[in-house]
Design a protein around this motif. Structure first.
Motif: not given
Length: 301
Positions: A51-57, A124-131, A153-157
């Motif tokens: 699940h997490l592998l698919a979500v992040f890939t 929560l972190l996804s909003f910061a990553a988008l910004a 931006a490229f490290s927020f994952g």
């Protein structure tokens, strides 16, 4: 014969959209993917589950594609003056600004839908990553080294991977350990290294049109700066990995990455545009080496 002509139109739009999101250049999303997966493996102490592998890939591919849409809209007036980017669909007008923004929004929403299947800290972190991702294209207008913003931006994952793995149902970031942010900082130096190589390709054009970059800021110290960035990234990653319990297989991955960094030096030292671009595009193998060392080390404990 006349009925066949309209059928070709949707295919041509699809081809333009695929060109817009750099579908034919997977190196861009691979640069995002490998450090994210390495963090996912570390946070899960091994294989994180499908699940997490698919979500992040999938999320990585979608967000990189959305970022291309935003970047091309923001840079459309600059790109037409740069040899490498003059034929991008938004720059030429083949894809309208509205189309590009709508496509970017759809891709970002699809990515957000994936994040919604994880937990509140990751959301929560996804909003910061988008910004940060939206801010990067405009950073090059005001910052001497906008690559630092791209690095974030490229490290927020990385912290998002820790949040999705270790976080619970509470809407706070207490589950994200300090080591996740330290890994983000380390990865930022890798981004500075490879994106400075990328900036060296466009330096002459950027100087002419007034766009700022790390290659311009470093001047004649560009090659030296890149190697310092590589050394800092590898040293920090090695130190953090050892503190997190990784061992010899991980260090072997770091060593393989270091050998690639030395090879990149041979490519960029003469500042040839073609060789600098080659070095940039090969960087995903460096990231893969670190990920592979991490995954193998955890699997063979």
């Amino acid at each position: 014969m006349t009925s066949a002509a309209p059928a070709a139109a949707p295919l041509s739009r699809l081809a333009l959209y695929l060109q817009l999101i750099r579908w034919d250049r997977p190196a861009g999303w691979l640069l995002l993917l490998w450090p994210t997966l390495a963090a996912l493996w570390v946070a899960a102490d091994g294989f994180p589950g499908w699940h997490l592998l698919a979500v992040f890939t999938l999320g990585t591919v979608l967000m990189r594609s959305a970022g291309c849409c935003v970047n091309d809209v923001a840079d459309r007036d600059f790109d037409r003056h740069v040899e490498r980017t003059a034929q991008r669909p938004v720059t030429t007008g083949a894809v309208s600004v509205k189309e590009a923004l709508v496509l970017g929004a759809v891709l970002a929403l699809l990515s957000f839908g994936l994040v919604l299947t994880t937990n509140p800290p990751a959301i929560l972190l996804s909003f910061a990553a988008l910004a940060v991702a939206i801010a990067y294209p405009f950073a090059k207008r005001v910052l001497a080294m906008p690559q630092a913003v791209l690095g974030i931006a490229f490290s927020f994952g990385i912290p998002m991977a820790f949040a999705a793995t270790l976080g619970g149902a509470e809407w706070n970031l207490r589950s994200v350990p300090l080591s996740a942010w330290a890994l983000l900082l380390a990865n930022l130096f890798w981004v500075l290294a490879y994106d400075t190589e990328y900036a060296m390709v466009d330096r002459a054009d950027d100087l002419r049109i007034g766009v700022r970059s790390s290659a311009i800021a470093l001047g004649r110290w560009d090659v030296a700066g890149i190697m310092v960035f590589y050394v800092t990234y590898l040293a920090m990653s090695a130190g953090l990995g050892l503190r997190l319990g990784l061992g010899r297989w991980f260090l072997l991955g770091i060593a393989a990455a270091a050998c690639q960094a030395l090879w990149h030096y041979t490519l960029i030292r003469r500042r040839s545009r073609a060789e600098c671009f080659r070095a940039f595009r090969a960087n995903h193998w460096l990231g893969f080496a670190v990920f592979a060392g991490t995954a193998v080390d955890l699997a063979l404990r």
